[in-house]
Design an enzyme around this catalytic site. Structure first.
Site, short mmCIF file in Angstrom:
data_model
loop_
_atom_site.label_atom_id
_atom_site.label_comp_id
_atom_site.label_asym_id
_atom_site.label_seq_id
_atom_site.Cartn_x
_atom_site.Cartn_y
_atom_site.Cartn_z
N CYS A 171 0.83 -1.21 0.00
CA CYS A 171 0.00 0.00 0.00
C CYS A 171 0.86 1.26 0.00
O CYS A 171 0.47 2.30 -0.54
CB CYS A 171 -0.98 0.01 1.17
SG CYS A 171 -0.24 -0.23 2.79
N HIS A 199 -1.66 0.99 7.28
CA HIS A 199 -2.12 1.18 5.91
C HIS A 199 -1.76 2.57 5.43
O HIS A 199 -1.80 3.54 6.19
CB HIS A 199 -3.64 0.98 5.85
CG HIS A 199 -4.19 0.94 4.45
ND1 HIS A 199 -3.74 0.08 3.50
CD2 HIS A 199 -5.15 1.70 3.86
CE1 HIS A 199 -4.40 0.28 2.38
NE2 HIS A 199 -5.26 1.26 2.56
#
Length: 240
Positions: free
Chosen positions: A97, A172
């Site tokens: 990510c 994330h």
């Protein structure tokens, strides 16, 4: 959903800067830490304009539930080509990510003008721009040059990287950019169904505007307030 696995990147502006330069972004751009969302003096230290913001934060059950509920109301993104408001990459590489946030920051808005011709990143943009999201995702997966550049920096940083790319990581990365077409502020997350429009920015506003910082403050508050596990980096002009 994930067909490939990478070792996750550390949230470190030096690591992110090294990777964008190795992919072909001019050395006149770099990533810098955003040390405060509220202190005008600390914000003033950052070179402007800010072309993109990369936020890393701890994922929680409440966050995942909220995004799932939001995405359930959205249509799947299918746009492609020069008419796109933003370039969007669907994430199909596990633990990457940070890479997708970095790509979103450098491939959108005026930042794309700093991508050097004949570079790895220029090739990915040229090949993928005309493709719909699924095919565009495969371009990233199949790029040996992208994987090699990523691997060369993924083990760097101040903390040890996981030995197994398939290890689950509880953080994330997402990206905020300003559209080159309509001036809209977008949240770009390859795990979401589509780019999320957050409303218009004024012509002279960049992604360090109050609108964007307010969105980030709200995310931090929903995660329990001023959380030291949140980290923010800005893509900005490098000091000459």
């Amino acid at each position: 959903m994930y067909r490939k696995h990478f070792i996750p990147l550390e949230s470190n502006p030096d690591v992110f800067t090294e990777l964008i330069h190795s992919l072909g972004v001019s050395e006149s751009l770099c990533f810098e830490d955003v040390l405060s969302l509220d202190d005008p003096e600390l914000l003033a230290f950052l070179p402007r304009p800010a072309y993109g913001l990369v936020l890393v934060f701890p994922t929680t059950e409440s966050y995942e539930k909220r995004t799932e509920e939001e995405d359930a109301k959205l249509e799947e993104y299918v746009s492609s080509g020069a008419d796109e408001d933003v370039v969007f990459f669907k994430q199909t590489i596990y633990n990457a990510c940070g890479l997708y946030a970095l790509l979103h920051a450098t491939c959108n808005g005026p930042a794309r003008d700093f991508v050097e011709k004949e570079s790895t990143l220029a090739g990915l943009i040229e090949t993928g721009l005309s493709l719909e999201p699924e095919e565009r995702a495969l371009v990233l997966e199949k790029s040996e040059k992208l994987e090699s550049a990523y691997a060369s920096v993924a083990a760097k940083g101040d903390t040890a990287a996981p030995e197994d790319p398939e290890d689950e990581v509880d953080f994330h990365y997402i990206c905020f950019v300003k559209s080159h077409k309509n001036g809209q502020l977008y949240l770009l997350d390859g795990d979401r169904k589509r780019p999320i429009s957050l409303g218009p920015l004024e012509k002279d506003e960049d992604v360090l505007s109050k609108k964007c910082l307010d969105v980030i403050r709200t995310m931090m508050d929903s995660g329990g307030g001023e959380n030291i596990n949140f980290s923010l980096m800005a893509l900005v002009p490098a000091d000459s």
